[in-house]
Design an enzyme around this catalytic site. Structure first.
Site, mmCIF file in Angstrom:
data_model
loop_
_atom_site.group_PDB
_atom_site.id
_atom_site.type_symbol
_atom_site.label_atom_id
_atom_site.label_comp_id
_atom_site.label_asym_id
_atom_site.label_seq_id
_atom_site.Cartn_x
_atom_site.Cartn_y
_atom_site.Cartn_z
ATOM 1 N N CYS A 67 0.819 -1.208 0.000
ATOM 2 C CA CYS A 67 0.000 0.000 0.000
ATOM 3 C C CYS A 67 0.861 1.271 0.000
ATOM 4 C CB CYS A 67 -0.977 -0.016 1.171
ATOM 5 S SG CYS A 67 -0.171 -0.281 2.730
ATOM 6 N N HIS A 76 19.070 -0.363 -0.359
ATOM 7 C CA HIS A 76 17.655 0.016 -0.321
ATOM 8 C C HIS A 76 16.780 -1.194 -0.011
ATOM 9 C CE1 HIS A 76 13.974 2.150 -1.172
ATOM 10 N NE2 HIS A 76 13.636 1.205 -2.028
#
Lengths: 356, 130
Positions: free
Chosen positions: A45, A93
């Protein structure tokens, strides 16, 4: 081989932008359309990210074109705030994402499961090769190590989970606890459900409208109690959740004192999520009573979040150690998969060192 | 062994009071998440008090059967500690004492017992028996 990541997250794009790029592509379609050797699509989301390995440089626009939902929209016109990480930065990352350091709620546990599902899905469609396989396996290990060796996942950070967490801190096992839900509102229903999921089996519901009480009791598997009888229930219950629309406090020290004497020293945990409050704040000063209103639950959630943010530096240190190790493997020209069995990982070394 | 049980009850008492304080003030620090649940802590305190008291009673009674003369000050101190813990347990049994008070008295009781023990040892060294 070029390893890179292209994506957008809550840091760079709002939900309206993110939803334009979520849901239409798959790892398989990205491999096919962009010409990558390997690809993995992570959609949550809060982020849409593509991790890919290719023999040639693939531009961010090409990846964006594979992701975009509207065929007629040109990513150039839309100018979405995509970020791009290559090689070592990409490894770093991914490790930060998997460890929930990059999440909106730092330390949340959902992201690891979502990353695992994304990996499984890409693996099933053969979009993942040995490079991404090794990278993601390492990412999962880093995430577990960060959760175990730091306090990044400590404490609850939403009102409902704070209430449940506190109940467990007071009573330990919740299976023996008796819970009374006073007022059949949405928040109290959510809190009651969370308590049931942690083992509560004795749940009573009381509401001014008996029909609504019966309805909620049936939904959550509890038992309805007439509204006039709820004060008497305070002799037996361990947890009281109140969320009525009463203008004046329903529970005061004067009303509660005689009932406390019959409780045989069991603590009483009161969660008052009503506004205006249903319980007089001075009830918290009584022996064995722990009263939390919506503000205090929010304050505990913020304290937990602050505590988690303090752990980010420790998590970053673990991540940096793993990034250096992983990049070292690749730069020495060894295939990461080939060394996995013979090379004791950084994580194992750290774990061994901490154990010693 | 009795002193060991009282010492553990004292440590559990400190943990109980720290946790209770943080729960009441809604200020939960990192240590809060490392402590056992409040209810379990109090159950442990009660068990440790009973075990400590039983062992201490056995110790005192067996002391009278050793056949050696016991210094009066030692006997008085031992009985004082026994009475202190008996009072805590009686207060708990009759529900006169709330869990928080019991936890506080565990700390107080153990501190008093240690002080008496130290006092007796010190006195014995200063004035050895002929």
């Amino acid at each position: 081989m070029n390893l890179f990541c292209v994506g957008l997250s809550h840091h760079t794009a709002n939900v309206a932008t993110r939803e334009q790029f979520a849901g239409s592509a798959t790892a398989e379609s990205i491999v096919r359309d962009a010409g990558c050797a390997e690809a993995l699509l992570l959609t949550t989301c809060n982020r849409v990210e593509v991790y890919a390995v290719s023999n040639r440089r693939i531009s961010t626009d090409e990846i964006a074109r594979c992701l975009i939902r509207k065929i007629d929209t040109d990513p150039h016109d839309y100018a979405p705030p995509f970020y791009r990480y290559e090689a070592e930065k990409c490894v770093q990352h991914l490790f930060r994402v998997a460890s929930a350091v990059d999440s909106m709620v730092v330390g949340e546990s959902e992201i690891l499961g979502q990353a695992k599902r994304a990996y499984e899905s890409a693996k099933t469609s053969s979009a993942v090769g040995p490079y991404l396989h090794r990278l993601f396996q390492r990412a999962f290990r880093v995430a577990k190590q960060v959760r175990t060796h730091t306090e990044i996942a400590r404490g609850a950070v939403s009102v409902g989970s704070v209430a449940v967490d506190l109940a467990q801190r007071i009573f330990g096992k919740l299976s023996d606890c008796k819970v009374l839900v006073l007022g059949a509102g949405e928040t109290s229903e959510r809190t009651a459900r969370a308590l049931i999921s942690r083992g509560v089996s004795d749940l009573r519901v009381s509401n001014r409208s008996m029909d609504r009480a019966c309805q909620l009791a049936q939904t959550v598997g509890g038992q309805a109690v007439p509204f006039d009888d709820w004060p008497a229930q305070c002799r037996e219950i361990d947890i009281l959740i109140t969320s009525t629309a009463s203008e004046t406090p329903l529970l005061t020290p004067g009303k509660l004192a005689p009932m406390l004497r019959e409780r045989l020293d069991r603590p009483l945990f009161i969660i008052d999520i009503a506004v205006p409050r249903d319980v007089d704040p001075s009830v918290n000063e009584m022996q064995g009573v722990y009263l939390y209103d919506i503000d205090s639950l929010q304050s505990v959630a913020e304290q937990s979040l602050a505590m988690r943010r303090q752990q980010v530096a420790a998590a970053e240190a673990i991540i940096a150690e793993h990034v250096a190790d992983f990049v070292d493997l690749v730069s020495r020209g060894l295939h990461p998969a080939a060394r996995s069995s013979e090379h004791s990982s950084t994580g194992q070394n750290s774990l061994r060192a901490s154990e010693l | 062994m009795a002193y060991g049980a009282f010492a553990l009850a004292c440590i559990a008492g400190v943990m109980y009071l720290v946790q209770e304080r943080q729960l009441k003030t809604h200020q939960l620090h990192s240590i809060f998440y490392h402590l056992p649940p409040l209810f379990d802590l109090f159950a442990a305190i009660t068990r440790l008090l009973w075990w400590g008291f039983l062992l201490y009673t056995v110790g005192i009674v067996s002391g009278f059967f050793t056949g050696h003369p016991l210094p009066r000050v030692q006997v008085v101190a031992a009985i004082a500690v026994w009475l202190l813990y008996a009072a805590i347990l009686q207060g708990r049994h009759l529900r006169w004492l709330a869990p928080k008070r019991v936890a506080a008295l565990c700390i107080l009781g153990f501190s008093a017992a240690l002080t008496l023990l130290w006092g007796i040892t010190f006195t014995a060294q200063m004035h050895p028996l002929p």
